[in-house]
Design a protein around this motif. Structure first.
Motif, PDB file in Angstrom:
ATOM      1  N   GLN A  57       0.835  -1.206   0.000  1.00 39.72           N
ATOM      2  CA  GLN A  57       0.000   0.000   0.000  1.00 39.72           C
ATOM      3  C   GLN A  57       0.868   1.254   0.000  1.00 39.72           C
ATOM      4  OE1 GLN A  57      -3.117   0.022  -0.543  1.00 39.72           O
ATOM      5  NE2 GLN A  57      -3.654  -2.117  -0.152  1.00 39.72           N
ATOM      6  N   ALA A  59       1.049   5.242   1.372  1.00 40.27           N
ATOM      7  CA  ALA A  59       0.464   6.155   2.366  1.00 40.27           C
ATOM      8  C   ALA A  59       1.004   7.553   2.132  1.00 40.27           C
ATOM      9  CB  ALA A  59       0.811   5.698   3.782  1.00 40.27           C
ATOM     10  N   CYS A  60       0.140   8.540   2.306  1.00 41.67           N
ATOM     11  CA  CYS A  60       0.594   9.937   2.201  1.00 41.67           C
ATOM     12  C   CYS A  60       0.022  10.702   3.397  1.00 41.67           C
ATOM     13  CB  CYS A  60       0.163  10.527   0.861  1.00 41.67           C
ATOM     14  SG  CYS A  60       0.674  12.235   0.654  1.00 41.67           S
ATOM     15  N   TYR A  65     -10.912   7.306   3.948  1.00 42.74           N
ATOM     16  CA  TYR A  65     -12.101   7.003   4.746  1.00 42.74           C
ATOM     17  C   TYR A  65     -12.467   5.523   4.749  1.00 42.74           C
ATOM     18  CZ  TYR A  65     -13.539  11.746   5.942  1.00 42.74           C
ATOM     19  OH  TYR A  65     -13.623  12.994   6.488  1.00 42.74           O
ATOM     20  N   VAL A  80       4.959   8.132   1.177  1.00 48.93           N
ATOM     21  CA  VAL A  80       5.546   9.137   0.277  1.00 48.93           C
ATOM     22  C   VAL A  80       5.763  10.502   0.934  1.00 48.93           C
ATOM     23  CG1 VAL A  80       4.505   8.024  -1.751  1.00 48.93           C
ATOM     24  CG2 VAL A  80       3.310   9.929  -0.653  1.00 48.93           C
ATOM     25  N   SER A 102       4.375  14.712  -4.345  1.00 51.29           N
ATOM     26  CA  SER A 102       3.088  14.203  -3.844  1.00 51.29           C
ATOM     27  C   SER A 102       3.071  14.054  -2.330  1.00 51.29           C
ATOM     28  CB  SER A 102       2.769  12.854  -4.498  1.00 51.29           C
ATOM     29  OG  SER A 102       3.687  11.876  -4.051  1.00 51.29           O
ATOM     30  N   GLY A 124      -8.997  20.789  -1.221  1.00 50.28           N
ATOM     31  CA  GLY A 124      -9.760  20.660   0.016  1.00 50.28           C
ATOM     32  C   GLY A 124      -9.374  21.674   1.078  1.00 50.28           C
ATOM     33  N   SER A 125     -10.299  21.872   2.018  1.00 50.89           N
ATOM     34  CA  SER A 125     -10.074  22.886   3.047  1.00 50.89           C
ATOM     35  C   SER A 125      -9.248  22.357   4.216  1.00 50.89           C
ATOM     36  CB  SER A 125     -11.421  23.398   3.560  1.00 50.89           C
ATOM     37  OG  SER A 125     -12.274  22.319   3.851  1.00 50.89           O
ATOM     38  N   CYS A 126      -9.191  21.039   4.411  1.00 48.10           N
ATOM     39  CA  CYS A 126      -8.513  20.519   5.601  1.00 48.10           C
ATOM     40  C   CYS A 126      -7.006  20.454   5.379  1.00 48.10           C
ATOM     41  CB  CYS A 126      -9.066  19.153   5.954  1.00 48.10           C
ATOM     42  SG  CYS A 126     -10.811  19.260   6.354  1.00 48.10           S
ATOM     43  N   GLY A 133      -3.119  11.164  -2.206  1.00 46.97           N
ATOM     44  CA  GLY A 133      -4.423  10.588  -2.520  1.00 46.97           C
ATOM     45  C   GLY A 133      -5.419  11.644  -2.970  1.00 46.97           C
ATOM     46  N   GLY A 139      -9.659  16.339  -5.801  1.00 44.64           N
ATOM     47  CA  GLY A 139      -9.194  17.590  -5.201  1.00 44.64           C
ATOM     48  C   GLY A 139     -10.261  18.661  -5.258  1.00 44.64           C
ATOM     49  N   TYR A 140     -11.332  18.437  -4.474  1.00 45.70           N
ATOM     50  CA  TYR A 140     -12.470  19.360  -4.457  1.00 45.70           C
ATOM     51  C   TYR A 140     -12.393  20.244  -3.215  1.00 45.70           C
ATOM     52  CZ  TYR A 140     -17.025  20.571  -2.530  1.00 45.70           C
ATOM     53  OH  TYR A 140     -18.046  21.239  -1.915  1.00 45.70           O
ATOM     54  N   GLY A 194      -6.374   7.493  -5.463  1.00 53.25           N
ATOM     55  CA  GLY A 194      -5.101   6.937  -5.009  1.00 53.25           C
ATOM     56  C   GLY A 194      -5.093   5.430  -4.921  1.00 53.25           C
ATOM     57  N   GLY A 198      -0.172   3.196  -9.934  1.00 50.66           N
ATOM     58  CA  GLY A 198       1.225   3.336  -9.522  1.00 50.66           C
ATOM     59  C   GLY A 198       1.366   4.344  -8.404  1.00 50.66           C
ATOM     60  N   ILE A 200       2.253   7.914  -7.457  1.00 53.01           N
ATOM     61  CA  ILE A 200       2.448   9.259  -8.015  1.00 53.01           C
ATOM     62  C   ILE A 200       3.523   9.931  -7.172  1.00 53.01           C
ATOM     63  CG2 ILE A 200       1.381  11.516  -8.423  1.00 53.01           C
ATOM     64  CD1 ILE A 200      -1.329   9.892  -8.599  1.00 53.01           C
ATOM     65  N   TYR A 492     -18.563  10.149  -4.881  1.00 53.00           N
ATOM     66  CA  TYR A 492     -17.216  10.724  -5.039  1.00 53.00           C
ATOM     67  C   TYR A 492     -16.184   9.734  -4.516  1.00 53.00           C
ATOM     68  CZ  TYR A 492     -13.567  14.365  -4.409  1.00 53.00           C
ATOM     69  OH  TYR A 492     -12.426  15.131  -4.451  1.00 53.00           O
TER      70      TYR A 492
HETATM   71  C1  LIG Z   1     -10.645  15.314   7.512  1.00 54.13           C
HETATM   72  C2  LIG Z   1     -10.746  15.060   6.042  1.00 54.13           C
HETATM   73  C3  LIG Z   1     -11.036  16.117   5.210  1.00 54.13           C
HETATM   74  C4  LIG Z   1     -11.152  15.920   3.830  1.00 54.13           C
HETATM   75  N1  LIG Z   1     -11.465  16.985   3.028  1.00 54.13           N
HETATM   76  C5  LIG Z   1     -11.593  16.805   1.701  1.00 54.13           C
HETATM   77  C6  LIG Z   1     -11.946  17.896   0.855  1.00 54.13           C
HETATM   78  O1  LIG Z   1     -12.175  19.020   1.313  1.00 54.13           O
HETATM   79  N2  LIG Z   1     -12.032  17.667  -0.480  1.00 54.13           N
HETATM   80  C7  LIG Z   1     -11.785  16.430  -1.028  1.00 54.13           C
HETATM   81  O2  LIG Z   1     -11.809  16.301  -2.259  1.00 54.13           O
HETATM   82  N3  LIG Z   1     -11.475  15.371  -0.238  1.00 54.13           N
HETATM   83  C8  LIG Z   1     -11.379  15.535   1.103  1.00 54.13           C
HETATM   84  N4  LIG Z   1     -11.080  14.467   1.904  1.00 54.13           N
HETATM   85  C9  LIG Z   1     -10.891  13.155   1.282  1.00 54.13           C
HETATM   86  C10 LIG Z   1      -9.457  13.016   0.790  1.00 54.13           C
HETATM   87  O3  LIG Z   1      -9.305  13.728  -0.422  1.00 54.13           O
HETATM   88  C11 LIG Z   1      -9.147  11.534   0.544  1.00 54.13           C
HETATM   89  O4  LIG Z   1      -9.305  10.821   1.745  1.00 54.13           O
HETATM   90  C12 LIG Z   1      -7.741  11.349   0.007  1.00 54.13           C
HETATM   91  O5  LIG Z   1      -7.619  10.088  -0.584  1.00 54.13           O
HETATM   92  C13 LIG Z   1      -6.722  11.502   1.110  1.00 54.13           C
HETATM   93  O6  LIG Z   1      -5.433  11.388   0.612  1.00 54.13           O
HETATM   94  P1  LIG Z   1      -4.229  11.182   1.651  1.00 54.13           P
HETATM   95  O7  LIG Z   1      -2.990  11.128   0.887  1.00 54.13           O
HETATM   96  O8  LIG Z   1      -4.374  12.187   2.739  1.00 54.13           O
HETATM   97  O9  LIG Z   1      -4.625   9.800   2.335  1.00 54.13           O
HETATM   98  P2  LIG Z   1      -3.939   8.354   2.362  1.00 54.13           P
HETATM   99  O10 LIG Z   1      -4.794   7.568   3.299  1.00 54.13           O
HETATM  100  O11 LIG Z   1      -2.497   8.434   2.667  1.00 54.13           O
HETATM  101  O12 LIG Z   1      -4.153   7.850   0.890  1.00 54.13           O
HETATM  102  C14 LIG Z   1      -5.441   7.709   0.341  1.00 54.13           C
HETATM  103  C15 LIG Z   1      -5.381   6.747  -0.853  1.00 54.13           C
HETATM  104  O13 LIG Z   1      -4.482   7.275  -1.819  1.00 54.13           O
HETATM  105  C16 LIG Z   1      -3.377   6.395  -1.998  1.00 54.13           C
HETATM  106  N5  LIG Z   1      -2.175   7.217  -2.175  1.00 54.13           N
HETATM  107  C17 LIG Z   1      -1.582   8.025  -1.273  1.00 54.13           C
HETATM  108  N6  LIG Z   1      -0.515   8.618  -1.816  1.00 54.13           N
HETATM  109  C18 LIG Z   1      -0.432   8.190  -3.090  1.00 54.13           C
HETATM  110  C19 LIG Z   1       0.473   8.437  -4.157  1.00 54.13           C
HETATM  111  N7  LIG Z   1       1.512   9.243  -4.005  1.00 54.13           N
HETATM  112  N8  LIG Z   1       0.271   7.813  -5.338  1.00 54.13           N
HETATM  113  C20 LIG Z   1      -0.787   6.989  -5.515  1.00 54.13           C
HETATM  114  N9  LIG Z   1      -1.671   6.707  -4.530  1.00 54.13           N
HETATM  115  C21 LIG Z   1      -1.489   7.304  -3.327  1.00 54.13           C
HETATM  116  C22 LIG Z   1      -3.353   5.490  -0.784  1.00 54.13           C
HETATM  117  O14 LIG Z   1      -2.783   4.239  -1.071  1.00 54.13           O
HETATM  118  C23 LIG Z   1      -4.838   5.385  -0.463  1.00 54.13           C
HETATM  119  O15 LIG Z   1      -5.452   4.402  -1.263  1.00 54.13           O
HETATM  120  C24 LIG Z   1     -10.966  14.627   3.284  1.00 54.13           C
HETATM  121  C25 LIG Z   1     -10.667  13.558   4.131  1.00 54.13           C
HETATM  122  C26 LIG Z   1     -10.572  13.769   5.494  1.00 54.13           C
HETATM  123  C27 LIG Z   1     -10.297  12.612   6.402  1.00 54.13           C
END
Ligand SMILES: Cc1cc2nc3c(=O)[nH]c(=O)nc-3n(C[C@H](O)[C@H](O)[C@H](O)COP(=O)(O)OP(=O)(O)OC[C@H]3O[C@@H](n4cnc5c(N)ncnc54)[C@H](O)[C@@H]3O)c2cc1C
Length: 548
Positions: A57, A59-60, A65, A80, A102, A124-126, A133, A139-140, A194, A198, A200, A492
């Protein structure tokens, strides 16, 4: 790449505490370059080829969720976080390309884009969500009505993948690629989400195409008590409030795109309903700061009058959880409705306001579901929602449960449904069903199964009741299997939900989930690309086709 770093509990869990990677043999690779990612994959392929398929897997920001990353199968993790390249680069004879690694999170990205280039992304706002991911999943964010989705701006990717022709390698795919397979990968990564195809390692944007940051922004918030004097808000009042929200904030007239708002239909146990709103003064609008202030005051007076005519506003603080996760006090100016009869605005510079909104909330146990709606939400749907929001369940706390309805569309709807994998390009409101709960006294690896089951049952039941007329799911507009006119348009991917379809037993098949996320045509194209580019199923999860 740093080696021999001990794997700790921090490597085993992310934002959603329901999920934990408990494999005692977990190995974490911590690359700081794309070559490190290649080396990590080579090492796994050489030493444990059987792991490829569902045990590796990425992780970023750790904000997934569902338990795609943190689960008992995960044996290798490529984290990453260390991929942090940033700046202008030359690519395809262009010298105006902005590269961003990334591994960054949203807040770093906003600061760098603003402070280095005066630009931004409608993400996103957070603050703590990771680009890894988040961007590839869409990326809304609160700027999306004004500027579209982040994927609409991505020029290219650097991605490490193994397409079965000689082992893992880093490749760059852009919209100017000449090979059809590269163009396919470029198309797929702008929405597939995500953990697929591959790793990113870099995102690329063309500087001149990026949105210029708004010059100013204003925030405010409206709130209502669930209990009015001695009576509870009636179903009709609830419906009227939602419809008033929709008519004010979900308009598709271009002059309203600068306003984003969300109706937080909080569960009755939270005490209050709320509606935060943000008004941007876009760059080059020609509107001076003082004119903007006057315009905002007029808008808020108008909205106050309309809302007050339905149900009187409360002067008390009201909960705004979800996205953003903040208190209404931080959005409203010093004056309160009690003093002035209406909420006041707070004014921020763009970067200051972005920081103000960036609360992700604390890491908790949670469940998320989503739905796009193209028209006003139907009466029978709101009736089922009201029932869910006013139902308590013995043994669980629903004070952090809600349906968050975001005003949507605008610029997002200016491109066609096949241009990116995300086909929802005519929706006007986006629904986020959420519940969060705490488990005091428990270790990160522990969870209260009984509470979890009740929470899941509550949210899944409400959701399927809302969409009962279409089989319990918000079917897509262009679903060829549906004859009737439907008002919904799928889900979504960035808010993944295994209960709409997955490889997990007792859920519908994964095909249904892909149909909801991507629509029939895009889903078919994505499956073909994923099969070609990721033939061994290097990166899969319970909601992908190549999961073994
Ligand atoms: C508190 C909170 C607020 C959020 N707000 C928004 C928002 O405003 N707008 C919105 O669109 N979404 C929002 N999200 C959803 C968010 O966009 C997704 O959960 C997103 O997948 C998170 O990416 P991450 O890298 O943080 O998470 P991770 O859990 O690290 O990764 C999510 C997924 O992407 C994969 N991944 C991570 N890095 C890479 C990479 N470099 N290449 C390929 N795959 C990868 C992971 O394997 C996993 O499947 C929110 C989620 C949370 C929990």
């Amino acid at each position: 790449m740093p080696e021999n770093v001990a794997v700790s509990a921090s490597d085993r869990q992310g934002f959603d505490r329901r999920f934990y990677a408990n494999n005692p043999d977990l190995t974490v690779f911590r690359p700081t370059s794309s070559q490190d990612v290649v080396a990590a994959m080579q090492s796994i392929a050489a030493n444990d080829p059987a792991a490829v398929g569902h045990k590796v897997q990425i992780a970023c920001g750790r904000h997934c969720y569902e338990g795609f990353v943190y689960n008992s199968d995960t044996k290798y993790m490529i984290d990453v976080t260390g991929l942090r390249q940033f700046g202008t680069v030359s690519l395809n004879d262009r010298t105006d390309v902005v590269c961003i690694g990334s591994g960054y999170g949203n807040w770093d990205m906003y600061r760098m884009m603003q402070n280095v280039y005066g630009k931004t992304l409608p993400a996103g706002s957070c603050y703590s969500v990771g680009l890894g991911g988040h961007l590839t999943g869409g990326g809304y964010g609160v700027l999306s009505r004004l500027a579209g989705l982040t994927i609409d701006y991505i020029y290219g990717f650097e991605v490490v993948m193994d397409n079965g022709q000689g082992g893992p390698e880093a490749k760059v795919v852009t919209r100017d690629s000449t090979e059809q397979q590269d163009l396919d990968i470029y198309w797929a990564l702008r929405g597939i989400g995500g953990g697929q195809i591959g790793v990113i390692t870099k995102y690329y944007f063309v500087l001149g195409e990026l949105p210029t940051s708004p010059s100013l922004m204003a925030t405010t918030s409206f709130g209502w008590d669930w209990d009015q004097a001695s009576t509870r808000l009636t179903e009709q009042q609830f419906v009227d409030l939602v419809n008033t929200f929709y008519s004010i904030f979900c308009s598709q007239d271009e002059d309203t795109w600068k306003v984003w708002a969300a109706f937080h239909a909080n569960h009755v146990e939270s005490g209050r309903l709320s509606c935060p709103a943000i008004i941007f003064n876009p760059a080059n609008s020609g509107v001076s700061d003082e004119e903007f202030r006057q315009e905002v005051d007029l808008l808020i007076s108008d909205w106050t009058e309309k809302f007050n005519a339905v149900v009187p506003l409360t002067a008390e603080d009201h909960p705004i959880n979800g996205h953003p996760c903040i208190s209404s006090r931080s959005l409203i100016g010093i004056a309160t409705p009690e003093e002035t009869g209406q909420p006041a605005a707070r004014f921020f510079s763009y970067i200051d306001g972005t920081q103000q909104l960036n609360g992700s909330g604390e890491n908790q146990h949670g469940k998320y579901k989503s739905a796009y709606h193209n028209f006003i939400i139907e009466a029978q749907m709101l009736s089922a929602m009201y029932k869910g929001l006013t139902t308590s369940v013995e043994g669980i706390d629903l004070s952090q449960a809600r349906v968050q309805m975001d005003s949507y569309g605008g610029k997002t709807n200016e491109i066609g449904s096949g241009e990116t994998p995300i086909p929802q390009r005519s929706s006007t409101v986006k629904l986020q069903y959420q519940t969060y709960w705490k488990t005091p006294g428990m270790l990160p690896c522990q969870t209260d199964k009984e509470v979890e089951e009740k929470q899941l049952d509550w949210i899944n039941t409400m959701y399927s009741n809302v969409y009962a007329a279409t089989g319990g799911i918000p079917v897509n507009q262009n679903n060829p299997a549906v004859d009737d006119v439907v008002t919904t348009d799928g889900c979504y991917f960035n808010y993944p939900d295994i209960y709409i379809g997955s490889r997990v037993e007792e859920t519908p098949d994964v095909e249904q989930a892909w149909e909801l996320y991507f629509g029939s045509a895009n889903s078919e194209r994505l499956q073909k690309i994923a099969a070609e580019c990721n033939p061994s199923g290097w990166f899969t999860n319970s909601q992908t086709f190549q999961y073994k």
